[in-house]
Design a protein around this motif. Structure first.
Motif, PDB file in Angstrom:
ATOM      1  N   ALA A  91       0.833  -1.205   0.000  1.00  0.00           N
ATOM      2  CA  ALA A  91       0.000   0.000   0.000  1.00  0.00           C
ATOM      3  C   ALA A  91       0.868   1.256   0.000  1.00  0.00           C
ATOM      4  CB  ALA A  91      -0.945  -0.012   1.200  1.00  0.00           C
ATOM      5  N   ALA A  92       1.951   1.224   0.756  1.00  0.00           N
ATOM      6  CA  ALA A  92       2.874   2.372   0.785  1.00  0.00           C
ATOM      7  C   ALA A  92       3.503   2.585  -0.590  1.00  0.00           C
ATOM      8  CB  ALA A  92       3.951   2.163   1.845  1.00  0.00           C
ATOM      9  N   ALA A  95       0.970   4.071  -2.883  1.00  0.00           N
ATOM     10  CA  ALA A  95       0.756   5.484  -2.566  1.00  0.00           C
ATOM     11  C   ALA A  95       1.895   6.346  -3.091  1.00  0.00           C
ATOM     12  CB  ALA A  95       0.599   5.661  -1.049  1.00  0.00           C
ATOM     13  N   ALA A  98       1.318   6.470  -6.947  1.00  0.00           N
ATOM     14  CA  ALA A  98       0.130   7.206  -7.387  1.00  0.00           C
ATOM     15  C   ALA A  98       0.114   8.666  -6.930  1.00  0.00           C
ATOM     16  CB  ALA A  98      -1.131   6.496  -6.888  1.00  0.00           C
ATOM     17  N   LEU A  99       0.603   8.916  -5.716  1.00  0.00           N
ATOM     18  CA  LEU A  99       0.474  10.258  -5.150  1.00  0.00           C
ATOM     19  C   LEU A  99       1.722  11.117  -5.299  1.00  0.00           C
ATOM     20  CD1 LEU A  99      -1.406   9.271  -1.866  1.00  0.00           C
ATOM     21  CD2 LEU A  99      -2.388  10.068  -4.042  1.00  0.00           C
TER      22      LEU A  99
END
Length: 152
Positions: A91-92, A95, A98-99
Motif C-alpha cells: 500500500a505504501a 501510494a 500514485a500520489l
C-alpha cells in the motif's frame, strides 16, 4: 486453485511491477538529459514513454494484490504478520507511485524546456528509489515468509 492463484500472483508481479520499477528509475536520468538539451525532441519522447509505462503498468499492477489475497486466503495465512507487513508495504509503494511519482513525472514533462529541474529531479529520483526499496522488501518477505513451513 492455490497453485493457479500463486502463479498468477507471481506473473502479475513480474509483468506489471517490474516495468514500473525500471521505468520509474529511468525517468530521472532521462529528465536530466532533457534539461541538458531542451531543444532536442528525443528526450521528451523518452520521458513521455517512460511516464506512460508507469501509468499503464500501475493499473495492471492492481492484479498483484488481487491474486495475492486470493492466494493468501486459499493458504489460510491472511492473519500472518509477514503478510500484513507485505500488504502495508505494498500500500505504501502504491501510494508513493500514485500520489508522488506519477504527478511529479507529469509536472516534469510539462516543465521540460524551462529552467533546469535541480531539486525536483533529485526528489523524483529519491521517490523512485523509495518505491523500489518498498517493492524489494515485499519481495524478500514473500520469499522468506517468517514461520514458513518450506524451510526457506
Amino acid at each position: 486453485m492455490t497453485t493457479l492463484f500463486l502463479a498468477l500472483h507471481v506473473l502479475a508481479a513480474i509483468v506489471a511491477v517490474g516495468p514500473v520499477t525500471v521505468a520509474a528509475s529511468m525517468f530521472p536520468p532521462a529528465l536530466r538529459r532533457a534539461h541538458a538539451a531542451p531543444d532536442d525532441p528525443d528526450p521528451r519522447a523518452v520521458l513521455r514513454t517512460l511516464h506512460r509505462i508507469c501509468r499503464v503498468y500501475a493499473v495492471l499492477g492492481l492484479a498483484v494484490p488481487v491474486f495475492g489475497f486470493a492466494t493468501a486466503s486459499s493458504l489460510g495465512v491472511l492473519g500472518s504478520a509477514w503478510l500484513i507487513a507485505s500488504v502495508v508495504l505494498t500500500a505504501a509503494a502504491a501510494a508513493v507511485l500514485a500520489l508522488a511519482i506519477l504527478p511529479a513525472q507529469q509536472g516534469a514533462l510539462a516543465a521540460v524546456g524551462g529552467p533546469g529541474g535541480g531539486a525536483a529531479d533529485r526528489r523524483l529520483a529519491m521517490l523512485a528509489g523509495v518505491f523500489n526499496v518498498l517493492w524489494a522488501t515485499v519481495t524478500v518477505l514473500m520469499i522468506v515468509r517468517p514461520g514458513s513451513t518450506t524451510g526457506a
